[in-house]
Motif scaffolding. Structure first.
Motif, short mmCIF file in Angstrom:
data_model
loop_
_atom_site.label_atom_id
_atom_site.label_comp_id
_atom_site.label_asym_id
_atom_site.label_seq_id
_atom_site.Cartn_x
_atom_site.Cartn_y
_atom_site.Cartn_z
N ARG A 136 -1.62 7.16 -9.40
CA ARG A 136 -0.72 6.64 -8.07
C ARG A 136 -1.23 6.42 -7.12
O ARG A 136 -0.88 5.75 -6.22
CB ARG A 136 0.75 7.70 -8.63
CG ARG A 136 1.62 7.13 -9.57
CD ARG A 136 3.01 7.68 -9.61
NE ARG A 136 4.24 7.48 -10.64
CZ ARG A 136 4.44 8.03 -11.77
NH1 ARG A 136 3.30 9.56 -11.56
NH2 ARG A 136 4.61 7.29 -12.20
N ASP A 137 -1.89 7.25 -6.53
CA ASP A 137 -2.58 7.58 -5.22
C ASP A 137 -3.88 6.76 -5.39
O ASP A 137 -4.06 5.94 -4.62
CB ASP A 137 -3.28 9.22 -5.72
CG ASP A 137 -2.73 10.23 -5.01
OD1 ASP A 137 -2.26 10.86 -5.38
OD2 ASP A 137 -0.98 9.83 -5.06
N GLU A 138 -4.93 6.22 -6.39
CA GLU A 138 -5.35 5.46 -6.79
C GLU A 138 -4.63 3.98 -6.41
O GLU A 138 -5.73 3.29 -6.35
CB GLU A 138 -5.59 5.15 -7.63
CG GLU A 138 -7.23 4.55 -7.97
CD GLU A 138 -8.26 4.68 -9.81
OE1 GLU A 138 -8.97 4.15 -9.60
OE2 GLU A 138 -7.73 5.69 -10.55
N LEU A 139 -3.72 3.84 -7.31
CA LEU A 139 -2.87 1.87 -7.03
C LEU A 139 -2.68 2.16 -5.49
O LEU A 139 -2.54 0.81 -4.84
CB LEU A 139 -1.75 2.34 -7.87
CG LEU A 139 -0.67 0.41 -7.53
CD1 LEU A 139 -1.71 -0.25 -8.04
CD2 LEU A 139 0.44 0.96 -7.96
N SER A 140 -2.32 2.66 -5.05
CA SER A 140 -1.84 2.90 -3.34
C SER A 140 -2.82 2.59 -2.40
O SER A 140 -2.73 1.87 -1.26
CB SER A 140 -1.15 3.97 -2.31
OG SER A 140 -1.76 5.74 -2.84
N GLU A 141 -4.12 3.45 -2.58
CA GLU A 141 -5.23 2.84 -2.42
C GLU A 141 -5.97 1.64 -1.96
O GLU A 141 -6.10 0.94 -1.58
CB GLU A 141 -6.47 4.00 -2.45
CG GLU A 141 -6.47 5.44 -2.17
CD GLU A 141 -7.66 5.76 -2.38
OE1 GLU A 141 -7.13 7.55 -1.81
OE2 GLU A 141 -8.28 5.83 -2.94
N LEU A 142 -5.63 1.24 -3.51
CA LEU A 142 -6.26 -0.22 -3.44
C LEU A 142 -5.45 -1.27 -3.40
O LEU A 142 -6.33 -1.95 -2.68
CB LEU A 142 -5.67 -0.62 -5.43
CG LEU A 142 -7.92 -0.02 -5.81
CD1 LEU A 142 -7.24 -0.27 -7.73
CD2 LEU A 142 -8.42 -0.62 -5.70
N LEU A 143 -3.63 -1.01 -3.06
CA LEU A 143 -3.30 -2.13 -3.08
C LEU A 143 -3.25 -1.72 -0.79
O LEU A 143 -3.05 -3.09 -0.19
CB LEU A 143 -1.78 -1.27 -2.81
CG LEU A 143 -1.09 -2.35 -4.65
CD1 LEU A 143 0.00 -0.68 -5.00
CD2 LEU A 143 -0.82 -2.85 -4.50
N SER A 144 -3.30 -0.73 -0.95
CA SER A 144 -3.33 -0.68 1.29
C SER A 144 -5.06 -1.69 1.33
O SER A 144 -5.08 -2.33 3.02
CB SER A 144 -3.50 0.61 1.56
OG SER A 144 -4.75 1.43 0.57
N SER A 145 -5.79 -1.55 0.55
CA SER A 145 -7.77 -1.58 1.40
C SER A 145 -7.68 -3.21 1.19
O SER A 145 -7.54 -4.25 1.17
CB SER A 145 -8.69 -0.99 0.28
OG SER A 145 -8.04 -1.49 -1.24
N SER A 146 -6.28 -3.70 -0.15
CA SER A 146 -6.07 -5.28 -0.56
C SER A 146 -5.58 -6.50 0.15
O SER A 146 -5.58 -6.96 0.89
CB SER A 146 -5.58 -5.57 -1.79
OG SER A 146 -4.46 -5.33 -2.30
N ALA A 147 -4.54 -5.07 1.24
CA ALA A 147 -4.01 -5.37 1.98
C ALA A 147 -4.46 -6.03 3.83
O ALA A 147 -4.29 -6.60 4.42
CB ALA A 147 -2.66 -4.86 2.63
#
Length: 149
Positions: A136-147
């Motif tokens: 979940r932490d990795e997904l939130s990092e990816l989503l924030s970096s892609s945004a």
């Protein structure tokens, strides 16, 4: 340490102590939890003696059942065509990683629901549930970096 797997008699281990958990009777009254004496093994948990010949027959029967299952699975695999759908080239590696993580998190949530319902999970499933927070932490990092890109 709490042992989530009760014995056949329903005894659970909490730390060094063993307990029979409380339950509700058919008439609605409550049966309190009881502590089990050290060294006591109820009849439900005692393994029956099996002669060497009986054990050998049981092993042969298990092997026979396993071979039957493997033979049933082989034709099903051969019947499927070996062509795989072509991977879409319009998605970036980040998008694929995000979809992959979302899928894993969905599976973990399903396993967590099974755990809440009281179903038993095997070792692989328990390991997957433990990895949930990191995914979940990795997904939130990816989503924030892609945004931000």
């Amino acid at each position: 340490m709490t042992d989530p797997n009760p014995t056949d008699a329903g005894i659970i281990t909490v730390g060094e102590e063993r307990w029979i958990p409380g339950s509700k009777r058919a008439d609605g009254s409550y049966r309190p939890a009881r502590k089990v004496r050290a060294g006591f093994t109820p009849l439900e948990d005692v393994q029956r003696y099996a002669s060497p010949k009986a054990r050998q027959q049981a092993e042969q029967e298990q092997q026979h059942q396993l071979q039957k299952q493997q033979q049933k699975q082989k034709p099903a695999k051969e019947a499927k065509p070996h062509s795989q759908p072509a991977p879409s080239t319009d998605s970036s590696p980040e998008e694929r990683k995000i979809r992959n993580l979302q899928k894993k998190i969905r599976q973990i949530e399903e396993l967590e629901q099974k755990l809440i319902k009281g179903e038993q999970l095997n070792d692989d499933q328990r390991g997957k549930v433990k990895k949930g927070k990191a995914l979940r932490d990795e997904l939130s990092e990816l989503l924030s970096s892609s945004a931000t890109v």
